[in-house]
Enzyme design. Sequence first.
Site, PDB file in Angstrom:
ATOM      1  N   SER A 112       0.841  -1.202   0.000  1.00  0.00           N
ATOM      2  CA  SER A 112       0.000   0.000   0.000  1.00  0.00           C
ATOM      3  C   SER A 112       0.881   1.260   0.000  1.00  0.00           C
ATOM      4  O   SER A 112       1.664   1.460  -0.918  1.00  0.00           O
ATOM      5  CB  SER A 112      -0.965  -0.037   1.186  1.00  0.00           C
ATOM      6  OG  SER A 112      -2.008   0.896   1.023  1.00  0.00           O
ATOM      7  N   ASP A 240     -10.031  -3.427  -5.689  1.00  0.00           N
ATOM      8  CA  ASP A 240      -9.530  -2.762  -4.479  1.00  0.00           C
ATOM      9  C   ASP A 240     -10.404  -1.539  -4.199  1.00  0.00           C
ATOM     10  O   ASP A 240     -10.504  -0.642  -5.036  1.00  0.00           O
ATOM     11  CB  ASP A 240      -8.079  -2.333  -4.702  1.00  0.00           C
ATOM     12  CG  ASP A 240      -7.384  -1.842  -3.433  1.00  0.00           C
ATOM     13  OD1 ASP A 240      -8.050  -1.227  -2.579  1.00  0.00           O
ATOM     14  OD2 ASP A 240      -6.172  -2.063  -3.305  1.00  0.00           O
ATOM     15  N   HIS A 268      -8.072  -5.120  -1.004  1.00  0.00           N
ATOM     16  CA  HIS A 268      -6.907  -4.339  -0.578  1.00  0.00           C
ATOM     17  C   HIS A 268      -6.039  -5.206   0.334  1.00  0.00           C
ATOM     18  O   HIS A 268      -6.375  -5.453   1.488  1.00  0.00           O
ATOM     19  CB  HIS A 268      -7.336  -3.066   0.143  1.00  0.00           C
ATOM     20  CG  HIS A 268      -6.174  -2.134   0.394  1.00  0.00           C
ATOM     21  ND1 HIS A 268      -5.532  -1.475  -0.620  1.00  0.00           N
ATOM     22  CD2 HIS A 268      -5.526  -1.800   1.546  1.00  0.00           C
ATOM     23  CE1 HIS A 268      -4.548  -0.741  -0.108  1.00  0.00           C
ATOM     24  NE2 HIS A 268      -4.522  -0.938   1.192  1.00  0.00           N
TER      25      HIS A 268
END
Length: 295
Positions: A112, A240, A268
């Site tokens: 991320s 996502d 995610h």
Amino acid sequence: MPKWTRQRLNTPDGDFIDVDWRKDEIDLSPERPLVILFHGLEGSSSSHYAQAFAHETHQRGWHMAVPHFRGCSGEINWAPRAYHSGDFEEVGWILSRIREQHRGPLYAVGISLGGNALMRWAGEMGQTATKYVDAIASVCSPIDLTASGKAIDAGINKWLYARMFLGTMKPRAMEKLKQFPGLFNPHTLMAAKSLYEFDQVFTAPLHGFKNTDDYWARASAKPGLSRVQVSALVLNACNDPFIPASSLPALNQVSAWVKLCQPEAGGHVGFASGTFPGDLQEMPWAVTDWMSQHG
């Protein structure tokens, strides 16, 4: 659950970075591959993905380390700054320090936020990146920060996820204010209801950006993917909730060194397999397998 041993690195600006090493490192040959994992927003070595990578690297007989961005190791950092999505100078400094300690292959994975910072670094470094790493990967990274920021701050994401992130980010910011009175307006910060508003008060000004728009534009890794000259995997699930599929890079926007992987499902940092709640080892296995072939 993996066990960690902590190393503290003193930074050039009088601060520190805490690095957690998987505790069984002492039994491994120093020439074995090392995976450095850069965590996501408000993450740490306790995050589920760090634990999954710890299990996978243990199975492979590889070393693993998790550097904590400033303020994320459980102790407030000393300098009047924190961390941000485009913190590529910090990533580069950490990689250079760990490269000095390790003789074998070195792979870097960013999850991320950490993946955006890692890819931002690779774009800045060009061919020089190969002096420090053999291959890199970003997983579910918001490489277009403007698109992702708007997605997190809208609809149910704002109610569920933005509120969750702000629930930990605001107290940390207020701790920083106690260290450095006058650093920002506490009333404006506590009134922030979105990541955009939080970044406007805290993240952008503390790290040299004019405002949130300037921060999200300049910190995004996507424009630099065409300059990457080290083996790189960019993995993003099309479903996502934080990263609109329309914002993902196309082949003509990346260099020949970059492998794009955009499966339909995965959420995610999920990519669960099997029956509910699912096994989360498929993604770490796939990433480390790709690295072993391209590093």
